[in-house]
Scaffold this motif. Structure first.
Motif, PDB file in Angstrom:
ATOM      1  N   UNK A  44      38.161  62.972  24.255  1.00 29.65           N
ATOM      2  CA  UNK A  44      38.548  61.585  23.968  1.00 29.65           C
ATOM      3  C   UNK A  44      40.069  61.419  23.976  1.00 29.65           C
ATOM      4  N   UNK A  45      40.755  62.418  23.388  1.00 32.65           N
ATOM      5  CA  UNK A  45      42.213  62.378  23.369  1.00 32.65           C
ATOM      6  C   UNK A  45      42.757  62.458  24.801  1.00 32.65           C
ATOM      7  N   UNK A  46      42.162  63.351  25.577  1.00 32.99           N
ATOM      8  CA  UNK A  46      42.566  63.529  26.965  1.00 32.99           C
ATOM      9  C   UNK A  46      42.381  62.210  27.745  1.00 32.99           C
ATOM     10  N   UNK A  48      42.412  59.184  26.552  1.00 36.20           N
ATOM     11  CA  UNK A  48      43.398  58.193  26.104  1.00 36.20           C
ATOM     12  C   UNK A  48      44.786  58.512  26.649  1.00 36.20           C
ATOM     13  N   UNK A  49      45.079  59.808  26.802  1.00 34.24           N
ATOM     14  CA  UNK A  49      46.441  60.229  27.175  1.00 34.24           C
ATOM     15  C   UNK A  49      46.687  60.214  28.674  1.00 34.24           C
ATOM     16  N   UNK A  50      45.641  60.239  29.459  1.00 36.63           N
ATOM     17  CA  UNK A  50      45.799  60.359  30.915  1.00 36.63           C
ATOM     18  C   UNK A  50      45.219  59.126  31.601  1.00 36.63           C
ATOM     19  N   UNK A  51      45.510  58.867  32.869  1.00 38.08           N
ATOM     20  CA  UNK A  51      46.354  59.687  33.745  1.00 38.08           C
ATOM     21  C   UNK A  51      47.833  59.571  33.384  1.00 38.08           C
ATOM     22  N   UNK A  52      48.543  60.617  33.659  1.00 42.39           N
ATOM     23  CA  UNK A  52      49.977  60.664  33.342  1.00 42.39           C
ATOM     24  C   UNK A  52      50.717  61.406  34.465  1.00 42.39           C
ATOM     25  N   UNK A  53      50.838  60.759  35.640  1.00 43.21           N
ATOM     26  CA  UNK A  53      51.540  61.429  36.743  1.00 43.21           C
ATOM     27  C   UNK A  53      53.029  61.568  36.416  1.00 43.21           C
ATOM     28  N   UNK A  54      53.571  62.736  36.617  1.00 43.34           N
ATOM     29  CA  UNK A  54      54.962  63.012  36.253  1.00 43.34           C
ATOM     30  C   UNK A  54      55.952  62.233  37.126  1.00 43.34           C
ATOM     31  N   UNK A 233      51.678  60.740  22.303  1.00 44.89           N
ATOM     32  CA  UNK A 233      50.900  61.976  22.123  1.00 44.89           C
ATOM     33  C   UNK A 233      51.847  63.141  21.879  1.00 44.89           C
ATOM     34  N   UNK A 234      51.626  63.809  20.759  1.00 38.27           N
ATOM     35  CA  UNK A 234      52.506  64.914  20.373  1.00 38.27           C
ATOM     36  C   UNK A 234      51.830  66.240  20.698  1.00 38.27           C
ATOM     37  N   UNK A 235      52.567  67.063  21.447  1.00 37.14           N
ATOM     38  CA  UNK A 235      52.060  68.380  21.839  1.00 37.14           C
ATOM     39  C   UNK A 235      52.942  69.446  21.210  1.00 37.14           C
ATOM     40  N   UNK A 280      48.017  65.979  27.805  1.00 34.57           N
ATOM     41  CA  UNK A 280      48.115  65.359  26.482  1.00 34.57           C
ATOM     42  C   UNK A 280      47.517  66.192  25.375  1.00 34.57           C
ATOM     43  N   UNK A 281      47.467  67.526  25.564  1.00 29.72           N
ATOM     44  CA  UNK A 281      46.877  68.391  24.540  1.00 29.72           C
ATOM     45  C   UNK A 281      47.619  68.307  23.211  1.00 29.72           C
ATOM     46  N   UNK A 282      46.864  68.458  22.135  1.00 30.05           N
ATOM     47  CA  UNK A 282      47.450  68.502  20.791  1.00 30.05           C
ATOM     48  C   UNK A 282      48.306  69.750  20.624  1.00 30.05           C
TER      49      UNK A 282
END
Ligand code: NAP
Ligand code: NAG
Ligand code: NAG
Length: 326
Positions: A44-46, A48-54, A233-235, A280-282
């Motif tokens: 679920x976190x993944x 919400x955090x993605x897609x995130x192209x650099x 998102x904090x990693x 977006x991993x914790x």
């Protein structure tokens, strides 16, 4: 006679141990389901955090003049990020920026001489960024110093305070000033380069260093709960031993020499951190031993201390007790 006085103490003991056995057995039986539940929330976190192209993202890296920070700059450059790199050694930074452009095709690289312990430096840097980019997509808090002495050998307690100043206050103060810009991005990231020693016991000569990294864990895990609804998102990354300049930059007069023969390269470490950041991993634990240790910590703390203490000796050279000449 009340019912209470008739209770047989033996029966109480028996029934409470029956209850705890039932609870323990229930917990063990539930483990596969708890694992699935954890997997679901990670997914679920993944989502919400993605897609995130650099490509095109504004990425700020502290401590980018050497080691892991330098390699993080190269990996983000390779993937098309706009970079803002800071450190104190500006000559080294400009070399890194040049490599980002020449070798990795970066088009937008800004360097800034900033000491993360000086609030005026940090505020000035944030002002520069807001004038040119109006947002930060990713803040990588990598600047850090370590130590390598037994507490009783430290000649001056300022070593412990100085580590806290760079690693803990440098990172948290930078975040405080960067928050408005992080909120301007649609989905942003704060990445903390911590250390396996912050979660695994039994590594000597790192007391003040460990405390600074563990303090970061406390700060940022709480902050995550404040920011999750803002899509920040904090990693937290936990590297093991990585071959960098940290060996030379450690504070104190006589740091014990480190053996890097089993160490990970800064390049490999940085690629894994960037990959986990995109997802977006914790948290990112960089070695298998670290992952195993993380699981054991809660269940077998004494066994883990013993194993980890024995293993940590590999990282200090034969002259472990012999300290370097001044
Ligand atoms: N190497 C390892 O085994 C290992 C393991 C776990 C975690 N880590 C962590 O990884 C991070 C990077 O360390 P590294 O191993 O790559 O060591 P490094 O090569 O010594 O790099 C440290 C970086 O931090 C910067 N820095 C130090 N003090 C600063 C300050 N006051 N203001 C701004 N920048 C500052 C340095 O730049 P200037 O000197 O130019 O300012 C340098 O770019 C650290 O947080 C470290 O704790 C390292
Ligand atoms: C560092 O401190 C944390 C928190 O107390 C602890 O879990 C960890 O084992 C410590 N690390 C070392 C190397 O002692
Ligand atoms: C680490 O640093 C110490 C002290 O500066 C030095 O004596 C030693 O040779 C270095 N080891 C490596 C592997 O760079």
């Amino acid at each position: 006679m009340s019912a209470l006085t008739q209770i047989n103490p033996l029966a109480v003991i028996t029934s409470s141990s029956v209850v705890s056995t039932v609870i323990l057995t229930g917990f063990v039986l539930a483990l596969p389901f708890l694992y699935l539940a954890n997997f679901y929330f990670r997914y679920k976190r993944h989502q919400a955090a993605t897609p995130w192209p650099v490509n095109g993202k504004v990425v700020v890296i502290t401590g980018a003049s050497s080691g892991i920070g330098e390699e993080l700059a190269y990996e983000f450059a390779r993937q098309g990020a706009k970079l803002i790199l800071c450190a104190r050694r500006v000559d080294k930074l400009s070399n890194v920026a040049q490599v980002c452009k020449d070798k990795y095709g970066a088009v937008d690289v800004t360097i800034s001489k900033a000491d993360v312990t000086r609030e005026s430096d940090v505020v000035r840097l944030i002002e520069t960024i807001s004038a040119t980019h109006d947002k930060i997509d990713c803040l990588v808090l990598n600047a850090g110093v370590s130590m390598g002495e037994a507490l009783e050998k430290i000649s001056d307690f300022s070593v412990i305070k100085d580590i806290m100043d760079v690693n803990y206050f440098g990172s948290t103060m930078f975040t405080y000033h960067a928050l408005p810009l992080l909120k301007n991005a649609e989905k942003s990231r704060i990445v903390i380069v911590s250390s396996l020693s912050a979660i695994i016991p039994g590594v000597p000569y790192r007391s003040g260093y460990n405390a600074s990294k563990y303090a970061l864990k406390g700060f940022f895990e709480s902050l995550q709960a404040e920011l999750i609804n803002d899509n920040i998102f904090i990693t937290i990354a936990y590297p093991g031993v990585v071959k960098t300049e940290i060996n030379q930059s450690r504070l104190g007069k006589n740091p014990i020499s480190l053996d890097f023969s089993n160490a990970m390269s800064a390049e490999e470490c940085s690629k894994i951190i960037v990959d986990g950041t995109i997802k977006g991993h914790k948290e990112i634990i960089l070695t298998n031993m670290g992952r195993l240790g993380r699981i054991m910590e809660g269940i077998f703390p004494d066994l883990l201390f013993h194993l980890s203490y024995s293993r940590s000796k590999n990282y200090f050279s034969e002259e472990k007790e012999k300290v370097k000449d001044q």
